[in-house]
Design an enzyme around this catalytic site. Structure first.
Site, PDB file in Angstrom:
ATOM      1  N   ARG A 146      11.641  -5.390   4.957  1.00  0.00           N
ATOM      2  CA  ARG A 146      11.274  -4.031   4.563  1.00  0.00           C
ATOM      3  C   ARG A 146      12.129  -2.995   5.285  1.00  0.00           C
ATOM      4  NH1 ARG A 146       4.977  -2.447   4.839  1.00  0.00           N
ATOM      5  NH2 ARG A 146       5.177  -2.638   7.073  1.00  0.00           N
ATOM      6  N   ARG A 148     -10.021   0.665   9.005  1.00  0.00           N
ATOM      7  CA  ARG A 148      -9.572  -0.680   9.371  1.00  0.00           C
ATOM      8  C   ARG A 148     -10.620  -1.413  10.202  1.00  0.00           C
ATOM      9  NH1 ARG A 148      -3.636   0.570   9.038  1.00  0.00           N
ATOM     10  NH2 ARG A 148      -2.542  -1.369   9.418  1.00  0.00           N
ATOM     11  N   ARG A 173      -0.182  -8.479  13.618  1.00  0.00           N
ATOM     12  CA  ARG A 173      -0.824  -7.514  12.705  1.00  0.00           C
ATOM     13  C   ARG A 173      -1.646  -8.254  11.657  1.00  0.00           C
ATOM     14  NH1 ARG A 173       4.339  -4.569  10.949  1.00  0.00           N
ATOM     15  NH2 ARG A 173       3.053  -3.475   9.425  1.00  0.00           N
ATOM     16  N   ARG A 233      11.084  -0.580  10.680  1.00  0.00           N
ATOM     17  CA  ARG A 233      10.011  -0.197  11.593  1.00  0.00           C
ATOM     18  C   ARG A 233       9.992  -1.136  12.792  1.00  0.00           C
ATOM     19  NH1 ARG A 233       4.589   0.639   8.239  1.00  0.00           N
ATOM     20  NH2 ARG A 233       3.823  -0.581   9.983  1.00  0.00           N
ATOM     21  N   LYS A 278       0.827  -1.213   0.000  1.00  0.00           N
ATOM     22  CA  LYS A 278       0.000   0.000   0.000  1.00  0.00           C
ATOM     23  C   LYS A 278       0.859   1.260   0.000  1.00  0.00           C
ATOM     24  CE  LYS A 278      -2.345  -0.872   3.802  1.00  0.00           C
ATOM     25  NZ  LYS A 278      -1.752  -2.118   4.300  1.00  0.00           N
TER      26      LYS A 278
HETATM   27  P1  ADP Z   1       0.581  -1.732   7.970  1.00  0.00           P
HETATM   28  O1  ADP Z   1      -0.535  -1.492   6.994  1.00  0.00           O
HETATM   29  O2  ADP Z   1       1.780  -2.306   7.314  1.00  0.00           O
HETATM   30  O3  ADP Z   1       0.126  -2.508   9.179  1.00  0.00           O
HETATM   31  P2  ADP Z   1       0.482   1.005   9.029  1.00  0.00           P
HETATM   32  O4  ADP Z   1       1.605   1.975   9.035  1.00  0.00           O
HETATM   33  O5  ADP Z   1      -0.706   1.305   8.211  1.00  0.00           O
HETATM   34  O6  ADP Z   1       1.145  -0.386   8.584  1.00  0.00           O
HETATM   35  O7  ADP Z   1      -0.015   0.762  10.527  1.00  0.00           O
HETATM   36  C1  ADP Z   1       0.869   0.517  11.585  1.00  0.00           C
HETATM   37  C2  ADP Z   1       0.088   0.396  12.895  1.00  0.00           C
HETATM   38  O8  ADP Z   1      -0.558   1.648  13.179  1.00  0.00           O
HETATM   39  C3  ADP Z   1      -1.020  -0.642  12.904  1.00  0.00           C
HETATM   40  O9  ADP Z   1      -0.530  -1.933  13.218  1.00  0.00           O
HETATM   41  C4  ADP Z   1      -1.931  -0.067  14.006  1.00  0.00           C
HETATM   42  O10 ADP Z   1      -1.424  -0.344  15.283  1.00  0.00           O
HETATM   43  C5  ADP Z   1      -1.835   1.432  13.788  1.00  0.00           C
HETATM   44  N1  ADP Z   1      -2.888   1.944  12.864  1.00  0.00           N
HETATM   45  C6  ADP Z   1      -2.692   2.475  11.634  1.00  0.00           C
HETATM   46  N2  ADP Z   1      -3.858   2.823  11.065  1.00  0.00           N
HETATM   47  C7  ADP Z   1      -4.827   2.491  11.953  1.00  0.00           C
HETATM   48  C8  ADP Z   1      -6.245   2.576  11.940  1.00  0.00           C
HETATM   49  N3  ADP Z   1      -6.902   3.057  10.875  1.00  0.00           N
HETATM   50  N4  ADP Z   1      -6.927   2.141  13.033  1.00  0.00           N
HETATM   51  C9  ADP Z   1      -6.283   1.641  14.098  1.00  0.00           C
HETATM   52  N5  ADP Z   1      -4.942   1.515  14.184  1.00  0.00           N
HETATM   53  C10 ADP Z   1      -4.209   1.934  13.123  1.00  0.00           C
END
Ligand code: ADP
Length: 282
Positions: free
Chosen positions: A177, A138, A221, A210, A63
């Protein structure tokens, strides 16, 4: 068959089964764009249309990489709730304090906190011509909140781009990554390494891993994605929904995505103009 259409087929793009619902979506977007053009929110993207894009897919599905390519092309803001939350942690804010341990364990940050953070971001003027969401919504609550927010802001219903990648490919992708902390460009040590080891090609910053890209956290996750986020797709079933196979090269996937978006993002909906290329934008 046009080249865009054929790229779509080759990349395994599945459109919403109901062509009619896709068409209705297009008409809705076009009329709303015109309405916005006459009203106060008179901004449009680089191609003359207004579009709200939603990049959906499991962690590690690409993404972030596609977000970068798409927003470079359309000149619309990319909103990554993950990046915003990491920014809050770095700034030491109250929200960052709350999010820190949740993110470190691979859980989801509370809906209210994320929704309010998103609302504040979307209310900024640069979002009036549309934007791309990466990692939001999400949960079902977030999806409903987004719908209300778009209605309030007189923005079109979202176009959903679902990057579908088999689960067994994801863990290896994420643990290899690396990310540039400055420009957020994403590398993969196996498939897309930087030209000089450990350094961003674009700005020379030292690349980082990360904190939540360790195998144990990645597994959690993915579990959260399957249990809570994947079911949100049912909510978008009758929308402008496109499923794209995400186990191809980034440039191949981008070609497929731009083929889908071309008619949606162009003001008259006729897809005129030259097509973007991943190499020109990356
Ligand atoms: P990825 O899609 O690879 O998991 P992100 O950077 O989108 O990575 O998200 C990292 C973390 O940030 C998630 O595991 C969660 O803890 C938090 N997070 C991100 N977006 C949301 C969301 N929309 N709702 C709840 N938690 C979120």
């Amino acid at each position: 068959m046009s080249s865009n259409v054929s790229a779509r087929h080759q990349a395994g793009v599945k459109m919403n089964q109901s062509t009619r619902s896709v068409r209705i979506g297009l008409d809705d977007n076009t009329s709303l764009t015109n309405e916005i053009g006459l009203g106060t929110l008179a901004q449009v993207n680089a191609r003359g249309g207004t579009v709200v894009l939603l990049l959906f897919g499991p962690p590690g599905s690409g993404k972030g990489t596609q977000s970068r390519l798409i927003t470079n092309w359309l000149k619309i803001p990319a909103i990554s709730t993950g990046d915003m939350l990491r920014g809050e942690i770095a700034a030491g804010s109250k929200l960052g304090e709350t999010a820190k341990s949740i993110m470190a364990s691979g859980g989801l940050v509370g809906d209210d906190l994320v929704n309010q953070m998103l609302k504040a971001r979307v209310s900024r003027t640069d979002c009036a011509g549309g934007f791309l969401l990466d990692g939001y919504p999400r949960t079902a609550e977030q999806a409903e909140f987004l719908d209300k927010l778009l209605e309030e802001r007189r923005l079109p219903a979202p176009t959903i781009l679902h990057l579908d990648v088999p689960a067994d490919a994801l863990i290896g992708r994420m643990t290899s990554r690396r990310e540039c902390p400055k420009c957020k460009r994403i590398y993969n040590l196996l498939h897309q390494p930087p030209k000089t080891a450990g350094v961003c090609d674009d700005d020379g910053a030292a690349l980082i891993t990360r904190r939540d890209d360790t195998e144990e956290v990645v597994r959690e996750r993915l579990r959260m994605y399957d249990a809570i986020t994947r079911p949100v797709l049912a909510y978008f079933q009758y929308r402008n929904y496109y499923q794209i196979r995400g186990d191809r090269s980034p440039s191949y996937i981008f070609e497929a995505i731009s083929g889908i978006l071309e008619p949606l993002v162009t003001k008259n909906g006729d897809g005129r103009g030259h097509s973007p290329t991943a190499s020109a934008t990356s």
